[in-house]
Structures are given as C-alpha cells and as structure tokens.
Design a protein around this motif. Structure first.
Motif, PDB file in Angstrom:
ATOM      1  N   HIS A  62      -8.364 -33.502 -32.877  1.00  0.00           N
ATOM      2  CA  HIS A  62      -6.925 -33.680 -32.219  1.00  0.00           C
ATOM      3  C   HIS A  62      -5.614 -33.924 -33.060  1.00  0.00           C
ATOM      4  CE1 HIS A  62      -8.983 -33.138 -28.094  1.00  0.00           C
ATOM      5  NE2 HIS A  62      -9.994 -33.994 -28.528  1.00  0.00           N
ATOM      6  N   ARG A  63      -5.880 -33.530 -34.335  1.00  0.00           N
ATOM      7  CA  ARG A  63      -4.657 -33.885 -35.318  1.00  0.00           C
ATOM      8  C   ARG A  63      -4.661 -32.719 -36.279  1.00  0.00           C
ATOM      9  NH1 ARG A  63      -6.189 -38.937 -34.071  1.00  0.00           N
ATOM     10  NH2 ARG A  63      -4.752 -40.487 -34.165  1.00  0.00           N
ATOM     11  N   GLY A  64      -3.545 -32.421 -36.647  1.00  0.00           N
ATOM     12  CA  GLY A  64      -3.057 -31.308 -37.609  1.00  0.00           C
ATOM     13  C   GLY A  64      -1.984 -31.364 -38.061  1.00  0.00           C
ATOM     14  N   ARG A  65      -1.352 -30.275 -38.498  1.00  0.00           N
ATOM     15  CA  ARG A  65       0.004 -30.108 -39.117  1.00  0.00           C
ATOM     16  C   ARG A  65       0.747 -28.837 -38.804  1.00  0.00           C
ATOM     17  NH1 ARG A  65      -0.259 -30.819 -45.047  1.00  0.00           N
ATOM     18  NH2 ARG A  65      -0.508 -33.043 -44.422  1.00  0.00           N
ATOM     19  N   ILE A  66       1.928 -29.077 -38.587  1.00  0.00           N
ATOM     20  CA  ILE A  66       2.617 -27.863 -37.824  1.00  0.00           C
ATOM     21  C   ILE A  66       3.881 -27.455 -39.011  1.00  0.00           C
ATOM     22  CG2 ILE A  66       2.133 -27.886 -35.404  1.00  0.00           C
ATOM     23  CD1 ILE A  66       5.162 -29.183 -35.203  1.00  0.00           C
ATOM     24  N   SER A  67       4.130 -26.267 -38.822  1.00  0.00           N
ATOM     25  CA  SER A  67       5.257 -25.822 -39.664  1.00  0.00           C
ATOM     26  C   SER A  67       6.196 -24.845 -38.826  1.00  0.00           C
ATOM     27  CB  SER A  67       4.970 -25.225 -40.967  1.00  0.00           C
ATOM     28  OG  SER A  67       6.169 -24.728 -41.804  1.00  0.00           O
TER      29      SER A  67
ATOM     30  N   GLY B 153      11.893 -24.580 -40.571  1.00  0.00           N
ATOM     31  CA  GLY B 153      12.151 -25.369 -41.801  1.00  0.00           C
ATOM     32  C   GLY B 153      11.794 -26.806 -41.520  1.00  0.00           C
ATOM     33  N   MET B 154      10.961 -27.096 -40.685  1.00  0.00           N
ATOM     34  CA  MET B 154      10.310 -28.341 -40.662  1.00  0.00           C
ATOM     35  C   MET B 154       8.872 -28.276 -40.594  1.00  0.00           C
ATOM     36  SD  MET B 154      12.689 -30.641 -39.358  1.00  0.00           S
ATOM     37  CE  MET B 154      14.251 -30.903 -38.867  1.00  0.00           C
ATOM     38  N   GLU B 155       8.062 -29.393 -41.181  1.00  0.00           N
ATOM     39  CA  GLU B 155       6.771 -29.593 -41.364  1.00  0.00           C
ATOM     40  C   GLU B 155       6.329 -30.993 -40.822  1.00  0.00           C
ATOM     41  OE1 GLU B 155       3.409 -29.588 -44.803  1.00  0.00           O
ATOM     42  OE2 GLU B 155       4.588 -27.843 -44.706  1.00  0.00           O
ATOM     43  N   ALA B 156       5.551 -31.055 -39.947  1.00  0.00           N
ATOM     44  CA  ALA B 156       4.942 -32.445 -39.494  1.00  0.00           C
ATOM     45  C   ALA B 156       3.603 -32.537 -39.042  1.00  0.00           C
ATOM     46  CB  ALA B 156       5.945 -32.658 -38.206  1.00  0.00           C
ATOM     47  N   ASP B 157       2.976 -33.737 -39.272  1.00  0.00           N
ATOM     48  CA  ASP B 157       1.598 -34.120 -38.971  1.00  0.00           C
ATOM     49  C   ASP B 157       1.820 -34.462 -37.249  1.00  0.00           C
ATOM     50  OD1 ASP B 157       0.418 -33.594 -41.337  1.00  0.00           O
ATOM     51  OD2 ASP B 157       1.038 -35.723 -42.156  1.00  0.00           O
ATOM     52  N   VAL B 158       0.591 -33.922 -36.724  1.00  0.00           N
ATOM     53  CA  VAL B 158       0.731 -34.095 -35.376  1.00  0.00           C
ATOM     54  C   VAL B 158      -0.374 -34.232 -34.511  1.00  0.00           C
ATOM     55  CG1 VAL B 158       2.689 -32.519 -34.831  1.00  0.00           C
ATOM     56  CG2 VAL B 158       0.210 -31.670 -34.738  1.00  0.00           C
TER      57      VAL B 158
ATOM     58  N   ASP C  43       3.652 -22.201 -37.095  1.00  0.00           N
ATOM     59  CA  ASP C  43       2.330 -22.458 -38.117  1.00  0.00           C
ATOM     60  C   ASP C  43       1.668 -23.733 -37.571  1.00  0.00           C
ATOM     61  OD1 ASP C  43       2.530 -19.568 -39.185  1.00  0.00           O
ATOM     62  OD2 ASP C  43       3.429 -20.590 -41.017  1.00  0.00           O
ATOM     63  N   LEU C  44       0.391 -23.506 -37.296  1.00  0.00           N
ATOM     64  CA  LEU C  44      -0.746 -24.603 -36.808  1.00  0.00           C
ATOM     65  C   LEU C  44      -1.896 -24.447 -37.468  1.00  0.00           C
ATOM     66  CD1 LEU C  44      -1.073 -25.847 -33.414  1.00  0.00           C
ATOM     67  CD2 LEU C  44      -3.013 -25.258 -34.677  1.00  0.00           C
ATOM     68  N   ALA C  45      -2.099 -25.484 -38.035  1.00  0.00           N
ATOM     69  CA  ALA C  45      -3.329 -26.108 -39.058  1.00  0.00           C
ATOM     70  C   ALA C  45      -4.016 -27.320 -38.196  1.00  0.00           C
ATOM     71  CB  ALA C  45      -3.147 -26.109 -40.451  1.00  0.00           C
ATOM     72  N   SER C  46      -5.151 -27.138 -37.657  1.00  0.00           N
ATOM     73  CA  SER C  46      -5.979 -28.092 -37.156  1.00  0.00           C
ATOM     74  C   SER C  46      -6.805 -28.895 -38.365  1.00  0.00           C
ATOM     75  CB  SER C  46      -6.781 -28.026 -36.133  1.00  0.00           C
ATOM     76  OG  SER C  46      -7.740 -26.986 -36.219  1.00  0.00           O
ATOM     77  N   ARG C  47      -7.057 -30.126 -38.032  1.00  0.00           N
ATOM     78  CA  ARG C  47      -7.979 -30.899 -39.143  1.00  0.00           C
ATOM     79  C   ARG C  47      -9.391 -30.761 -38.684  1.00  0.00           C
ATOM     80  NH1 ARG C  47      -5.292 -33.155 -42.843  1.00  0.00           N
ATOM     81  NH2 ARG C  47      -3.206 -33.810 -42.547  1.00  0.00           N
ATOM     82  N   ARG C  48     -10.124 -30.586 -39.689  1.00  0.00           N
ATOM     83  CA  ARG C  48     -11.758 -30.396 -39.489  1.00  0.00           C
ATOM     84  C   ARG C  48     -12.376 -31.741 -39.533  1.00  0.00           C
ATOM     85  NH1 ARG C  48     -10.729 -26.909 -43.810  1.00  0.00           N
ATOM     86  NH2 ARG C  48     -10.944 -24.551 -43.206  1.00  0.00           N
TER      87      ARG C  48
ATOM     88  N   PRO D 189      -3.726 -22.078 -41.375  1.00  0.00           N
ATOM     89  CA  PRO D 189      -2.972 -22.144 -40.417  1.00  0.00           C
ATOM     90  C   PRO D 189      -2.754 -20.521 -39.520  1.00  0.00           C
ATOM     91  CG  PRO D 189      -1.855 -22.509 -42.455  1.00  0.00           C
ATOM     92  CD  PRO D 189      -3.137 -22.164 -42.878  1.00  0.00           C
ATOM     93  N   VAL D 190      -2.530 -20.832 -38.092  1.00  0.00           N
ATOM     94  CA  VAL D 190      -2.533 -19.970 -37.311  1.00  0.00           C
ATOM     95  C   VAL D 190      -1.047 -19.701 -36.734  1.00  0.00           C
ATOM     96  CG1 VAL D 190      -3.152 -19.046 -35.227  1.00  0.00           C
ATOM     97  CG2 VAL D 190      -4.887 -20.040 -36.547  1.00  0.00           C
TER      98      VAL D 190
END
Length: 128
Positions: free
Chosen positions: A64-69, A72-77, A19-24, A32-33
């Motif tokens: 160019h920033r967001g969060r993935i899941s 079982g891991m979640e990370a800012d990327v 799951d990928l969520a980009s920052r506005r 998330p997509v």
C-alpha cells in the motif's frame, strides 16, 4: 493523514498522465506504470481499467505504498482504497474522468467509468 499542498494538487491534478510505481515486499519500487489521474476536491485518485485483477492494481495491494510522478512533481504515497459505499465520491470521480479526458471518446473513458474500475479506485495520500 497527510494532505496535498495546493501546488501539488494543481500540478498533479492537471497533469495528463501520472507514473505510479508500487513497492514490493522488500521495499524496492516496481517499474512505473503510466495512467490517468483525477482530482476531486483536495484528493487525487487513479483507477485500474482492469478492475481489481489489473497487475499494477494488485501491486499496490502488497504494501500500500509507492511513488508517483506527474506534472513535474514526485511524491511518496500511500495507496488507500476509496470508500466503496460512498457513491457520491465515485460519481464525482466518474464525472471528472469524463470531463478531463473527453477528447478520447466515451468508449475509451468507459474503461475507467464502470463498476469494475470503480471497485479498483485508489486514493493517493502523500507520505510526509
């Protein structure tokens, strides 16, 4: 640049989906997509089936920033464009997609293994 830990690479790289969520522009996360994720060496990649015109891909280009899941891991990327002239890396990414998702068949995998999708390849870089 920051690097993934071995545990993160395994968990996220082995996950079926990410799951990928980009920052506005204002820093908030978009919805998330869900998409496929592949690991090549010590790097993680995602591709847009709709190439650079895909809505979620365009969203990654705002900050160019967001969060993935995944796994079982979640990370800012940070979303980094994969090197467009390094065809060896893109060939490796293609091969991992074909191997990891082979049960979906060539027609479905072809959605991420084509010139338009290759042009919309994003390397996921962890923010620490």
């Amino acid at each position: 640049m920051d690097t993934w830990t071995s545990d993160e690479l395994t968990a996220i790289g082995d996950a079926e989906e990410l799951d990928l969520a980009s920052r506005r522009d204002d820093g908030t996360l978009r919805r998330p997509v869900t998409m496929w994720v592949v690991r090549v060496g010590d790097d993680l990649y995602v591709r847009s089936m709709n190439g650079r015109s895909g809505a979620w891909y365009r969203g990654t280009q705002t900050r160019h920033r967001g969060r993935i899941s995944a796994g079982g891991m979640e990370a800012d990327v940070t979303f980094a464009d994969a090197d467009p002239v390094d065809s060896a890396v893109h060939d490796q990414i293609d091969e991992v997609y074909r191997t990891k998702y082979r049960r979906y068949g060539a027609d479905i995998i072809g959605g991420v293994v084509n010139p338009e999708s290759r042009a919309a390849t994003i390397k996921l870089v962890p923010e620490r």
